[in-house]
Design a protein around this motif. Structure first.
Motif, PDB file in Angstrom:
ATOM      1  N   PRO A  68      41.061  32.955  40.928  1.00 49.26           N
ATOM      2  CA  PRO A  68      40.621  32.333  42.185  1.00 49.26           C
ATOM      3  C   PRO A  68      40.584  33.312  43.370  1.00 49.26           C
ATOM      4  CG  PRO A  68      42.134  30.883  41.048  1.00 49.26           C
ATOM      5  CD  PRO A  68      42.151  32.198  40.310  1.00 49.26           C
ATOM      6  N   ALA A  69      41.456  34.283  43.394  1.00 51.57           N
ATOM      7  CA  ALA A  69      41.498  35.241  44.497  1.00 51.57           C
ATOM      8  C   ALA A  69      40.668  36.492  44.222  1.00 51.57           C
ATOM      9  CB  ALA A  69      42.942  35.647  44.780  1.00 51.57           C
ATOM     10  N   ALA A  70      40.162  36.651  42.996  1.00 55.86           N
ATOM     11  CA  ALA A  70      39.491  37.891  42.597  1.00 55.86           C
ATOM     12  C   ALA A  70      38.248  38.180  43.430  1.00 55.86           C
ATOM     13  CB  ALA A  70      39.143  37.852  41.115  1.00 55.86           C
ATOM     14  N   LYS A  71      37.427  37.177  43.718  1.00 59.41           N
ATOM     15  CA  LYS A  71      36.192  37.410  44.470  1.00 59.41           C
ATOM     16  C   LYS A  71      36.510  38.007  45.844  1.00 59.41           C
ATOM     17  CE  LYS A  71      31.964  35.197  45.996  1.00 59.41           C
ATOM     18  NZ  LYS A  71      31.176  33.965  46.035  1.00 59.41           N
ATOM     19  N   ASP A  76      37.045  42.669  49.398  1.00 62.86           N
ATOM     20  CA  ASP A  76      37.882  43.410  50.346  1.00 62.86           C
ATOM     21  C   ASP A  76      38.043  44.870  49.922  1.00 62.86           C
ATOM     22  OD1 ASP A  76      38.174  41.087  51.808  1.00 62.86           O
ATOM     23  OD2 ASP A  76      40.253  40.716  51.177  1.00 62.86           O
ATOM     24  N   MET A  77      38.235  45.100  48.612  1.00 58.19           N
ATOM     25  CA  MET A  77      38.387  46.475  48.119  1.00 58.19           C
ATOM     26  C   MET A  77      37.121  47.286  48.374  1.00 58.19           C
ATOM     27  SD  MET A  77      40.572  46.212  44.539  1.00 58.19           S
ATOM     28  CE  MET A  77      39.083  45.995  43.638  1.00 58.19           C
ATOM     29  N   PHE A  78      35.952  46.690  48.104  1.00 55.62           N
ATOM     30  CA  PHE A  78      34.697  47.388  48.336  1.00 55.62           C
ATOM     31  C   PHE A  78      34.503  47.656  49.830  1.00 55.62           C
ATOM     32  CE2 PHE A  78      30.116  47.819  48.912  1.00 55.62           C
ATOM     33  CZ  PHE A  78      29.841  48.815  47.993  1.00 55.62           C
TER      34      PHE A  78
END
Length: 94
Positions: A68-71, A76-78
């Motif tokens: 659920p938090a991956a997207k 955010d990382m990108f």
């Protein structure tokens, strides 16, 4: 990524436009395997560049709970990577 540490192997390094690597080892239980490729296209003479980020992941045991938090996390990382790249390029260009 956060406090996690990874051991990686460079698979391709075509400076300054392409690099790829795989994660060989991590204490992070989110992933068992990961491969990433970054390609920068365009950008001559101050023009904007396009960055293509491709990755494949083999989920680890803890990934299902994190989906659920991956997207948001990946976005955010990108975004942070692009901000870091912009800062670095601005310093080089002076």
């Amino acid at each position: 990524m956060g406090d996690s540490q990874y051991r990686e192997t460079i698979l391709a390094w075509d400076e300054p436009t392409r690099w790829a690597y795989r994660v060989d080892e991590s204490a992070d239980a989110l992933i068992d395997a990961l491969v990433e490729e970054w390609v920068v296209e365009g950008g001559g003479d101050g023009d904007r560049s396009t960055v293509r980020w491709t990755f494949a992941v083999q989920p680890g045991g803890d990934m299902e709970a994190a989906i659920p938090a991956a997207k948001t996390m990946i976005g955010d990382m990108f975004g942070q990577a692009m901000a870091n790249l912009t800062t670095r390029l601005s310093a080089v260009r002076g």
